[in-house]
Design a protein around this motif. Structure first.
Motif, PDB file in Angstrom:
ATOM      1  N   GLY A 423     -35.947  32.645 -23.833  1.00  0.00           N
ATOM      2  CA  GLY A 423     -37.176  33.339 -23.449  1.00  0.00           C
ATOM      3  C   GLY A 423     -38.042  32.472 -22.559  1.00  0.00           C
ATOM      4  O   GLY A 423     -38.591  32.946 -21.547  1.00  0.00           O
ATOM      5  N   ALA A 427     -39.107  33.314 -18.575  1.00  0.00           N
ATOM      6  CA  ALA A 427     -40.504  33.452 -18.158  1.00  0.00           C
ATOM      7  C   ALA A 427     -40.906  32.405 -17.137  1.00  0.00           C
ATOM      8  O   ALA A 427     -41.778  32.639 -16.295  1.00  0.00           O
ATOM      9  CB  ALA A 427     -41.414  33.360 -19.385  1.00  0.00           C
ATOM     10  N   ILE A 435     -37.221  41.800 -22.124  1.00  0.00           N
ATOM     11  CA  ILE A 435     -36.418  41.344 -23.263  1.00  0.00           C
ATOM     12  C   ILE A 435     -35.831  42.561 -23.970  1.00  0.00           C
ATOM     13  O   ILE A 435     -36.549  43.492 -24.330  1.00  0.00           O
ATOM     14  CB  ILE A 435     -37.278  40.540 -24.247  1.00  0.00           C
ATOM     15  CG1 ILE A 435     -37.876  39.307 -23.556  1.00  0.00           C
ATOM     16  CG2 ILE A 435     -36.459  40.121 -25.466  1.00  0.00           C
ATOM     17  CD1 ILE A 435     -38.947  38.613 -24.370  1.00  0.00           C
ATOM     18  N   THR A 436     -34.514  42.545 -24.146  1.00  0.00           N
ATOM     19  CA  THR A 436     -33.859  43.690 -24.770  1.00  0.00           C
ATOM     20  C   THR A 436     -32.687  43.209 -25.613  1.00  0.00           C
ATOM     21  O   THR A 436     -32.598  42.037 -25.983  1.00  0.00           O
ATOM     22  CB  THR A 436     -33.421  44.705 -23.699  1.00  0.00           C
ATOM     23  OG1 THR A 436     -32.989  45.902 -24.341  1.00  0.00           O
ATOM     24  CG2 THR A 436     -32.338  44.146 -22.799  1.00  0.00           C
ATOM     25  N   ARG A 449     -35.052  40.256 -30.624  1.00  0.00           N
ATOM     26  CA  ARG A 449     -35.993  40.368 -29.492  1.00  0.00           C
ATOM     27  C   ARG A 449     -37.251  39.561 -29.760  1.00  0.00           C
ATOM     28  O   ARG A 449     -37.770  38.874 -28.869  1.00  0.00           O
ATOM     29  CB  ARG A 449     -36.340  41.839 -29.230  1.00  0.00           C
ATOM     30  CG  ARG A 449     -35.163  42.694 -28.777  1.00  0.00           C
ATOM     31  CD  ARG A 449     -35.620  44.042 -28.234  1.00  0.00           C
ATOM     32  NE  ARG A 449     -36.339  44.842 -29.207  1.00  0.00           N
ATOM     33  CZ  ARG A 449     -35.791  45.747 -30.011  1.00  0.00           C
ATOM     34  NH1 ARG A 449     -34.483  45.950 -29.971  1.00  0.00           N
ATOM     35  NH2 ARG A 449     -36.523  46.451 -30.859  1.00  0.00           N
ATOM     36  N   ALA A 450     -37.740  39.617 -31.005  1.00  0.00           N
ATOM     37  CA  ALA A 450     -38.967  38.888 -31.360  1.00  0.00           C
ATOM     38  C   ALA A 450     -38.753  37.383 -31.244  1.00  0.00           C
ATOM     39  O   ALA A 450     -39.641  36.642 -30.795  1.00  0.00           O
ATOM     40  CB  ALA A 450     -39.403  39.264 -32.773  1.00  0.00           C
ATOM     41  N   ARG A 453     -38.908  36.472 -27.644  1.00  0.00           N
ATOM     42  CA  ARG A 453     -40.300  36.598 -27.164  1.00  0.00           C
ATOM     43  C   ARG A 453     -41.148  35.406 -27.596  1.00  0.00           C
ATOM     44  O   ARG A 453     -42.047  34.967 -26.850  1.00  0.00           O
ATOM     45  CB  ARG A 453     -40.915  37.897 -27.697  1.00  0.00           C
ATOM     46  CG  ARG A 453     -42.380  38.128 -27.302  1.00  0.00           C
ATOM     47  CD  ARG A 453     -42.493  38.341 -25.809  1.00  0.00           C
ATOM     48  NE  ARG A 453     -43.850  38.597 -25.373  1.00  0.00           N
ATOM     49  CZ  ARG A 453     -44.749  37.662 -25.096  1.00  0.00           C
ATOM     50  NH1 ARG A 453     -44.435  36.383 -25.245  1.00  0.00           N
ATOM     51  NH2 ARG A 453     -45.943  37.995 -24.657  1.00  0.00           N
ATOM     52  N   GLU A 454     -40.866  34.855 -28.764  1.00  0.00           N
ATOM     53  CA  GLU A 454     -41.649  33.731 -29.275  1.00  0.00           C
ATOM     54  C   GLU A 454     -41.551  32.492 -28.400  1.00  0.00           C
ATOM     55  O   GLU A 454     -42.428  31.624 -28.425  1.00  0.00           O
ATOM     56  CB  GLU A 454     -41.180  33.379 -30.697  1.00  0.00           C
ATOM     57  CG  GLU A 454     -41.624  34.383 -31.750  1.00  0.00           C
ATOM     58  CD  GLU A 454     -41.016  34.081 -33.110  1.00  0.00           C
ATOM     59  OE1 GLU A 454     -40.336  33.029 -33.221  1.00  0.00           O
ATOM     60  OE2 GLU A 454     -41.197  34.887 -34.040  1.00  0.00           O
ATOM     61  N   ILE A 456     -41.814  32.405 -25.189  1.00  0.00           N
ATOM     62  CA  ILE A 456     -42.616  32.535 -23.966  1.00  0.00           C
ATOM     63  C   ILE A 456     -44.049  32.084 -24.240  1.00  0.00           C
ATOM     64  O   ILE A 456     -44.730  32.655 -25.097  1.00  0.00           O
ATOM     65  CB  ILE A 456     -42.595  33.981 -23.454  1.00  0.00           C
ATOM     66  CG1 ILE A 456     -41.143  34.403 -23.151  1.00  0.00           C
ATOM     67  CG2 ILE A 456     -43.477  34.133 -22.216  1.00  0.00           C
ATOM     68  CD1 ILE A 456     -40.998  35.834 -22.686  1.00  0.00           C
ATOM     69  N   VAL A 464     -44.252  40.409 -18.973  1.00  0.00           N
ATOM     70  CA  VAL A 464     -43.246  40.465 -20.034  1.00  0.00           C
ATOM     71  C   VAL A 464     -43.241  41.844 -20.699  1.00  0.00           C
ATOM     72  O   VAL A 464     -44.297  42.386 -21.049  1.00  0.00           O
ATOM     73  CB  VAL A 464     -43.497  39.378 -21.100  1.00  0.00           C
ATOM     74  CG1 VAL A 464     -42.452  39.457 -22.205  1.00  0.00           C
ATOM     75  CG2 VAL A 464     -43.493  37.990 -20.456  1.00  0.00           C
ATOM     76  N   HIS A 465     -42.049  42.390 -20.865  1.00  0.00           N
ATOM     77  CA  HIS A 465     -41.859  43.649 -21.578  1.00  0.00           C
ATOM     78  C   HIS A 465     -40.804  43.434 -22.653  1.00  0.00           C
ATOM     79  O   HIS A 465     -39.833  42.708 -22.442  1.00  0.00           O
ATOM     80  CB  HIS A 465     -41.375  44.761 -20.634  1.00  0.00           C
ATOM     81  CG  HIS A 465     -42.282  45.017 -19.465  1.00  0.00           C
ATOM     82  ND1 HIS A 465     -43.218  46.014 -19.454  1.00  0.00           N
ATOM     83  CD2 HIS A 465     -42.366  44.387 -18.264  1.00  0.00           C
ATOM     84  CE1 HIS A 465     -43.861  46.005 -18.288  1.00  0.00           C
ATOM     85  NE2 HIS A 465     -43.355  45.021 -17.548  1.00  0.00           N
ATOM     86  N   VAL A 466     -40.974  44.051 -23.799  1.00  0.00           N
ATOM     87  CA  VAL A 466     -39.968  44.032 -24.859  1.00  0.00           C
ATOM     88  C   VAL A 466     -39.511  45.474 -25.059  1.00  0.00           C
ATOM     89  O   VAL A 466     -40.321  46.347 -25.389  1.00  0.00           O
ATOM     90  CB  VAL A 466     -40.529  43.452 -26.172  1.00  0.00           C
ATOM     91  CG1 VAL A 466     -39.448  43.456 -27.254  1.00  0.00           C
ATOM     92  CG2 VAL A 466     -41.055  42.038 -25.947  1.00  0.00           C
TER      93      VAL A 466
END
Length: 532
Positions: A423, A427, A435-436, A449-450, A453-454, A456, A464-466
């Motif tokens: 991640g 970024a 993020i997928t 995904r989480a 994301r952590e 970034i 950023v999109h999840v």
């Protein structure tokens, strides 16, 4: 040429085999024979080898190995019913084989001896081919595929074994495709594949050799003519407790038990260390400025969607030659140089080889262009932090690049430590990060995904999109992209399925990205790759 199918078996059509008594003697095994005469069992002729009781054919040696949750010998009844004439197992499995009425060779390390048995029964096929083995965190598939495609361009009968399965062109020009699951197949399958290639007149086989294969004896009894080390970076720390352990596993390939000589990239410290510690003769190569090696790539310049570069050899300026990498980026310069040196090591060299490598050296799902305009769409297998960083840095350097939109994620049931790192990389180097899901396997996709994301940072400049669902994420990227932008869909490359909850659903990043770009309002048909 006729096309092959994935239903072709991973074994030769005919096998002279070996006698059970001879095999027992070679392995130093104890032969147990329930209710029959030992002489009768020892006279049995073994013509095939398998680990899977469901795949046993009459005349097979069935290998019953201990597993993480069960012992293979638990399926002895099924193996006997399907026609196995003998089992190879350890003391823990001997009783189950006896109860099934199946004679058994009992050894101390059944996994190790499975490879020895397969090599003997199939007639040591690795010794009848020119063989190349490639290991490294990234680049294994690229290098082996480049070699294979170059040899096909030159009209050679060639085969390749690796992440994308097994394929080969036989001596009559027919193509064959055999579906295999692991990067390096289990030993019976690997020796069976090599025997089938020998039977069909194949001259050269390139193999991806993973660290798992070297630790678990899958690649035993194969001594490749030349081995290659591409690089080492964080991956598979769910299997290897430390990077040191990971390196030690890779380094086993560069011992006389597994190779005759080596070609080693010294761009990283792991490669420099391996070049010092290998116990077979080693030739080194490098692409980074200031790194000394036997062969160095210099004067690297863009060439359409690829690169051209000069190779300075051990003899200095008089040995210089110009090569072309068919894909962009320094890592593909390294892969091209590796492929050239490996081909040279097995006696395939010359201007016609260099020319073929420069045009045929592309790899499905590796920096593969789906469209070049008005939005550039790229699909890449980059599923480690290092590979993702290389892919994004490469695309940033392509002339005319505006923004980079990166669709990425991380696989389930694999190294969890790399998720936030990936991640962070995305970024830092992309303008838009989506993020997928990769292959969630048995894990909760939202949790993966989480974790990505952590990684970034809160102050990141990236948008950023999840997004739940890989198709939805690719569609979003296409809708956000503008003329001159580049979309990188990373992680799965040429895979044609997505593993969700243990079920593989049809999904091809390349097809979905192409359709998504074509559906953009006012886009017309995206300009396809121009042949690179």
């Amino acid at each position: 040429m006729s096309g092959g199918t994935a239903s072709e078996p991973a074994r030769p059509r005919h096998s002279a085999g070996t006698g059970a008594g001879t095999l027992a003697s070679e392995l130093g095994a104890r032969l147990t024979v329930p209710g029959t005469l030992e002489a009768s069992a020892a006279a049995q002729q073994l013509t095939g080898v398998t680990l899977d009781s469901r795949g046993v054919q009459p005349g097979d040696l069935w290998c019953a190995l201990p597993g993480a949750n069960a012992h293979g010998a638990d399926f002895a009844d099924q193996a006997a019913t399907r026609g196995a004439v003998l089992a190879l197992t350890d003391e823990a499995g001997a009783g189950a084989c006896e109860r099934a009425g199946l004679p058994a060779l009992v050894v101390e390390d059944a996994r190790r001896d499975t490879a020895r048995a397969a090599a003997l029964i199939y007639g040591r096929p690795a010794e009848q081919l020119s063989t190349i083995g490639v290991t490294g965190t990234n680049g294994k598939t690229s290098v082996t595929t480049m070699i294979h495609r170059t040899l096909l361009e030159l009209g050679r009968a060639s085969g390749v074994v690796g992440t994308s399965g097994t394929s080969y062109r036989d001596g009559t020009g027919d193509e064959h495709l055999i579906g295999t699951v692991r990067t390096t197949p289990e030993a019976p399958e690997l020796h069976g594949l090599l025997a089938r290639m020998v039977e069909d007149g194949v001259q050269v086989c390139g193999m991806e050799i993973s660290s798992h294969a070297l630790v678990l004896h899958r690649a035993d009894e194969v001594v490749v003519d030349v081995a290659c080390f591409t690089n080492l970076s964080q991956d598979h720390l769910d299997f290897h407790p430390t990077m040191e352990d990971y390196f030690e596993a890779k380094s086993r390939l560069f011992t006389p038990e597994h190779s005759r000589r080596g070609v080693v990239c010294v761009d990283d410290e792991w490669g420099r260390r391996l070049a010092r510690e290998a116990t077979v003769p080693v030739t080194t190569y490098a692409t980074l400025p200031g790194v000394e090696a036997d062969h160095m790539a210099v004067d690297i310049r863009p060439d359409d969607y690829g690169s051209v570069f000069t190779v300075v050899g051990p003899d200095g300026p008089i040995a210089q030659r110009r090569l072309r990498a068919a894909l962009p980026g320094r890592h593909y310069v390294a892969n091209t140089l590796a492929a050239s040196l490996l081909l040279e090591a097995i006696g395939v060299a010359g201007p016609e080889v260099d020319a073929a490598l420069g045009t045929a050296g592309t790899v499905p799902g590796r920096m593969e262009p789906v469209a070049l305009a008005p939005v550039r769409g790229i699909v890449d297998y980059s599923h480690t932090p290092d590979a993702l960083e290389q892919a994004l840095a490469t695309l940033r350097s392509v002339p005319g690049t505006r923004r980079i939109l990166c669709v990425m994620g991380a696989g389930g049931d694999r190294d969890r430590a790399k998720r936030p790192v990936m991640g962070e990389v995305a970024a830092r180097l992309a303008d838009v990060v989506i993020i997928t899901d990769d292959n969630p396997r048995t894990e909760d996709p939202a949790a993966i995904r989480a974790a990505v994301r952590e990684g970034i940072p809160a102050g990141s400049d990236a948008e950023v999109h999840v997004v739940d669902g890989r198709g939805n994420a690719i569609d979003l990227a296409a809708s956000l992209a503008d003329v001159g932008d580049t979309i990188l869909v990373s992680g799965k490359g040429a895979e044609t399925g997505q593993d969700i909850g243990g079920i593989v659903h049809p999904f091809d990043d390349r097809l979905h990205l192409r359709d998504a770009l074509a559906a953009r309002p006012g886009s017309g048909d995206p300009q396809p790759d121009g042949g690179h």
